[in-house]
Design a protein around this motif. Structure first.
Motif, PDB file in Angstrom:
ATOM      1  N   LEU A 150      -2.227 -11.836  39.427  1.00  0.00           N
ATOM      2  CA  LEU A 150      -2.386 -11.009  38.222  1.00  0.00           C
ATOM      3  C   LEU A 150      -3.747 -11.322  37.604  1.00  0.00           C
ATOM      4  O   LEU A 150      -3.860 -12.065  36.633  1.00  0.00           O
ATOM      5  CB  LEU A 150      -1.245 -11.252  37.241  1.00  0.00           C
ATOM      6  N   THR A 151      -4.774 -10.726  38.181  1.00  0.00           N
ATOM      7  CA  THR A 151      -6.155 -11.117  37.906  1.00  0.00           C
ATOM      8  C   THR A 151      -6.811 -10.361  36.753  1.00  0.00           C
ATOM      9  O   THR A 151      -7.971 -10.621  36.432  1.00  0.00           O
ATOM     10  CB  THR A 151      -7.003 -10.905  39.170  1.00  0.00           C
ATOM     11  N   GLY A 152      -6.104  -9.419  36.137  1.00  0.00           N
ATOM     12  CA  GLY A 152      -6.699  -8.645  35.051  1.00  0.00           C
ATOM     13  C   GLY A 152      -7.234  -9.542  33.939  1.00  0.00           C
ATOM     14  O   GLY A 152      -6.550 -10.465  33.487  1.00  0.00           O
ATOM     15  N   ASN A 153      -8.433  -9.253  33.474  1.00  0.00           N
ATOM     16  CA  ASN A 153      -9.107 -10.076  32.481  1.00  0.00           C
ATOM     17  C   ASN A 153      -8.999  -9.415  31.107  1.00  0.00           C
ATOM     18  O   ASN A 153      -9.568  -8.343  30.879  1.00  0.00           O
ATOM     19  CB  ASN A 153     -10.582 -10.235  32.877  1.00  0.00           C
ATOM     20  N   PRO A 154      -8.297 -10.046  30.155  1.00  0.00           N
ATOM     21  CA  PRO A 154      -8.106  -9.402  28.844  1.00  0.00           C
ATOM     22  C   PRO A 154      -9.394  -9.225  28.060  1.00  0.00           C
ATOM     23  O   PRO A 154      -9.547  -8.256  27.325  1.00  0.00           O
ATOM     24  CB  PRO A 154      -7.129 -10.347  28.133  1.00  0.00           C
ATOM     25  N   GLN A 155     -10.322 -10.164  28.194  1.00  0.00           N
ATOM     26  CA  GLN A 155     -11.593 -10.042  27.477  1.00  0.00           C
ATOM     27  C   GLN A 155     -12.386  -8.850  28.010  1.00  0.00           C
ATOM     28  O   GLN A 155     -13.009  -8.109  27.241  1.00  0.00           O
ATOM     29  CB  GLN A 155     -12.407 -11.327  27.609  1.00  0.00           C
ATOM     30  N   GLN A 156     -12.361  -8.669  29.317  1.00  0.00           N
ATOM     31  CA  GLN A 156     -13.032  -7.512  29.920  1.00  0.00           C
ATOM     32  C   GLN A 156     -12.391  -6.221  29.440  1.00  0.00           C
ATOM     33  O   GLN A 156     -13.087  -5.247  29.117  1.00  0.00           O
ATOM     34  CB  GLN A 156     -12.949  -7.614  31.441  1.00  0.00           C
ATOM     35  N   PHE A 157     -11.057  -6.212  29.369  1.00  0.00           N
ATOM     36  CA  PHE A 157     -10.342  -5.033  28.864  1.00  0.00           C
ATOM     37  C   PHE A 157     -10.741  -4.750  27.425  1.00  0.00           C
ATOM     38  O   PHE A 157     -11.028  -3.604  27.056  1.00  0.00           O
ATOM     39  CB  PHE A 157      -8.832  -5.257  28.973  1.00  0.00           C
ATOM     40  N   LYS A 158     -10.782  -5.779  26.611  1.00  0.00           N
ATOM     41  CA  LYS A 158     -11.151  -5.617  25.200  1.00  0.00           C
ATOM     42  C   LYS A 158     -12.551  -5.028  25.071  1.00  0.00           C
ATOM     43  O   LYS A 158     -12.777  -4.073  24.304  1.00  0.00           O
ATOM     44  CB  LYS A 158     -11.080  -6.977  24.497  1.00  0.00           C
ATOM     45  N   GLU A 159     -13.498  -5.563  25.822  1.00  0.00           N
ATOM     46  CA  GLU A 159     -14.875  -5.094  25.733  1.00  0.00           C
ATOM     47  C   GLU A 159     -14.998  -3.637  26.162  1.00  0.00           C
ATOM     48  O   GLU A 159     -15.711  -2.842  25.520  1.00  0.00           O
ATOM     49  CB  GLU A 159     -15.778  -5.986  26.588  1.00  0.00           C
ATOM     50  N   LYS A 160     -14.299  -3.267  27.229  1.00  0.00           N
ATOM     51  CA  LYS A 160     -14.391  -1.900  27.733  1.00  0.00           C
ATOM     52  C   LYS A 160     -13.746  -0.912  26.772  1.00  0.00           C
ATOM     53  O   LYS A 160     -14.291   0.178  26.522  1.00  0.00           O
ATOM     54  CB  LYS A 160     -13.755  -1.799  29.118  1.00  0.00           C
ATOM     55  N   VAL A 161     -12.592  -1.272  26.222  1.00  0.00           N
ATOM     56  CA  VAL A 161     -11.904  -0.362  25.297  1.00  0.00           C
ATOM     57  C   VAL A 161     -12.715  -0.205  24.016  1.00  0.00           C
ATOM     58  O   VAL A 161     -12.967   0.913  23.550  1.00  0.00           O
ATOM     59  CB  VAL A 161     -10.478  -0.864  24.990  1.00  0.00           C
ATOM     60  N   GLU A 162     -13.112  -1.316  23.421  1.00  0.00           N
ATOM     61  CA  GLU A 162     -13.757  -1.257  22.106  1.00  0.00           C
ATOM     62  C   GLU A 162     -15.170  -0.680  22.168  1.00  0.00           C
ATOM     63  O   GLU A 162     -15.693  -0.227  21.149  1.00  0.00           O
ATOM     64  CB  GLU A 162     -13.744  -2.640  21.471  1.00  0.00           C
ATOM     65  N   SER A 163     -15.762  -0.664  23.371  1.00  0.00           N
ATOM     66  CA  SER A 163     -17.077  -0.035  23.500  1.00  0.00           C
ATOM     67  C   SER A 163     -16.971   1.458  23.787  1.00  0.00           C
ATOM     68  O   SER A 163     -17.969   2.185  23.703  1.00  0.00           O
ATOM     69  CB  SER A 163     -17.877  -0.699  24.620  1.00  0.00           C
ATOM     70  N   SER A 164     -15.745   1.928  24.086  1.00  0.00           N
ATOM     71  CA  SER A 164     -15.570   3.341  24.438  1.00  0.00           C
ATOM     72  C   SER A 164     -14.877   4.149  23.354  1.00  0.00           C
ATOM     73  O   SER A 164     -14.885   5.379  23.391  1.00  0.00           O
ATOM     74  CB  SER A 164     -14.770   3.459  25.739  1.00  0.00           C
ATOM     75  N   CYS A 165     -14.253   3.472  22.379  1.00  0.00           N
ATOM     76  CA  CYS A 165     -13.533   4.201  21.318  1.00  0.00           C
ATOM     77  C   CYS A 165     -13.355   3.285  20.119  1.00  0.00           C
ATOM     78  O   CYS A 165     -13.819   2.140  20.112  1.00  0.00           O
ATOM     79  CB  CYS A 165     -12.180   4.697  21.837  1.00  0.00           C
ATOM     80  N   ASP A 166     -12.667   3.770  19.098  1.00  0.00           N
ATOM     81  CA  ASP A 166     -12.462   2.998  17.871  1.00  0.00           C
ATOM     82  C   ASP A 166     -11.223   2.112  17.916  1.00  0.00           C
ATOM     83  O   ASP A 166     -10.910   1.437  16.935  1.00  0.00           O
ATOM     84  CB  ASP A 166     -12.351   3.942  16.667  1.00  0.00           C
ATOM     85  N   SER A 167     -10.492   2.126  19.026  1.00  0.00           N
ATOM     86  CA  SER A 167      -9.280   1.314  19.139  1.00  0.00           C
ATOM     87  C   SER A 167      -9.625  -0.172  19.184  1.00  0.00           C
ATOM     88  O   SER A 167     -10.723  -0.561  19.605  1.00  0.00           O
ATOM     89  CB  SER A 167      -8.500   1.695  20.397  1.00  0.00           C
ATOM     90  N   LYS A 168      -8.657  -0.998  18.780  1.00  0.00           N
ATOM     91  CA  LYS A 168      -8.819  -2.438  18.793  1.00  0.00           C
ATOM     92  C   LYS A 168      -7.874  -3.059  19.829  1.00  0.00           C
ATOM     93  O   LYS A 168      -6.737  -2.616  19.996  1.00  0.00           O
ATOM     94  CB  LYS A 168      -8.512  -3.035  17.412  1.00  0.00           C
ATOM     95  N   VAL A 169      -8.371  -4.075  20.516  1.00  0.00           N
ATOM     96  CA  VAL A 169      -7.563  -4.829  21.468  1.00  0.00           C
ATOM     97  C   VAL A 169      -7.334  -6.221  20.895  1.00  0.00           C
ATOM     98  O   VAL A 169      -8.285  -6.917  20.526  1.00  0.00           O
ATOM     99  CB  VAL A 169      -8.252  -4.917  22.844  1.00  0.00           C
ATOM    100  N   HIS A 170      -6.080  -6.616  20.811  1.00  0.00           N
ATOM    101  CA  HIS A 170      -5.698  -7.901  20.241  1.00  0.00           C
ATOM    102  C   HIS A 170      -5.224  -8.801  21.375  1.00  0.00           C
ATOM    103  O   HIS A 170      -4.152  -8.580  21.941  1.00  0.00           O
ATOM    104  CB  HIS A 170      -4.585  -7.714  19.209  1.00  0.00           C
TER     105      HIS A 170
END
Length: 243
Positions: A214-234
């Motif tokens: 389960l290699t998904g990186n949460p920090q990478q997910f946060k950066e990609k989401v928050e740079s593409s829209c106004d949503s927040k990743v916690h």
């Protein structure tokens, strides 16, 4: 301007992997996908978690059904909510307070409403009394709408699918627990695409890091989401509360 809905006095605690403990304003407690014993991402146990009023299960795999039976046996008045097939299996284990449902249906309680929605995943149940996996019906996601109208979407285990746009339009979730781990569920890029369909203001990444695959990186997910829209990743650590 986006108006943000809040959970009010409801406490949403991340236990680890895909497990959450939700304490409602009435102090009743919901546990979702209660995998505690043998879960390397948490130190919680069915004893330490305390009294529970509702056990919600997205699908039949061991890391989601988890300790449902033990928790329900410790909390005789607690209600188990699952699909019909998992409900039948729980009944064969001697449990009685089972309230099964299926996709598209809702159940209404004093403090919340739960609706079962689609997920793309398996649902076989590992059972020591069976040589083979027990059929666990169809995997699901769960919409949990609180009495103050705050709406939670626990996506369960899933890949991205087009009907996430329907979930967005129909239920308008305020918070989404979204799998990012890859291999068995969406990875980061698939989950990122899912956010474009869901348009939820807040996401908590789940189902990552518990096992090596389960290699998904949460920090990478946060950066990609928050740079593409106004949503927040916690990004929550086990034991953290969503605020």
């Amino acid at each position: 301007m986006t108006v943000l809905n809040t959970p009010g006095n409801t406490k949403i605690k991340y236990i680890g992997h895909s497990t959450f403990l939700i304490e409602l304003e009435s102090k009743k407690k919901i546990i979702v996908d209660p995998w505690l014993n043998d879960n390397p991402s948490t130190n919680e146990t069915p004893d330490s978690i305390g009294d529970v009023d509702f056990v919600l299960i997205t699908h039949g795999h061991f890391d989601h059904v988890g300790d449902s039976i033990e928790i329900l046996n410790k909390n005789k008045n607690a209600i188990a909510i699952s699909n019909f097939e998992i409900g039948q299996w729980l009944g064969k284990k001697g449990l009685e307070n089972i309230s099964p449902m299926s996709h598209g249906g809702s159940q209404y309680f004093d403090d919340f409403t739960v609706t079962m929605v689609n997920a793309i995943h398996g649902s076989g149940i590992s059972d020591t009394e069976s040589e083979n996996l027990v059929y666990g019906g169809i995997a699901s996601g769960l919409i949990i709408k609180l009495s103050n109208n705050f709406c939670i979407y626990h996506a369960g285990d899933t890949s991205v699918f087009g009907d996430m746009e329907i979930i967005s339009e129909l239920y308008k979730p305020d918070l989404c627990m979204i799998p990012i781990g890859d291999h068995f569920t969406m990875g980061v890029d698939e989950a990122l695409y899912a956010t474009k369909l869901l348009k939820v203001n807040n996401y908590i990444p789940i189902h990552y890091g518990t096992f090596p695959v389960l290699t998904g990186n949460p920090q990478q997910f946060k950066e990609k989401v928050e740079s593409s829209c106004d949503s927040k990743v916690h990004i929550l650590k086990p034991g953290d509360e969503y605020k």
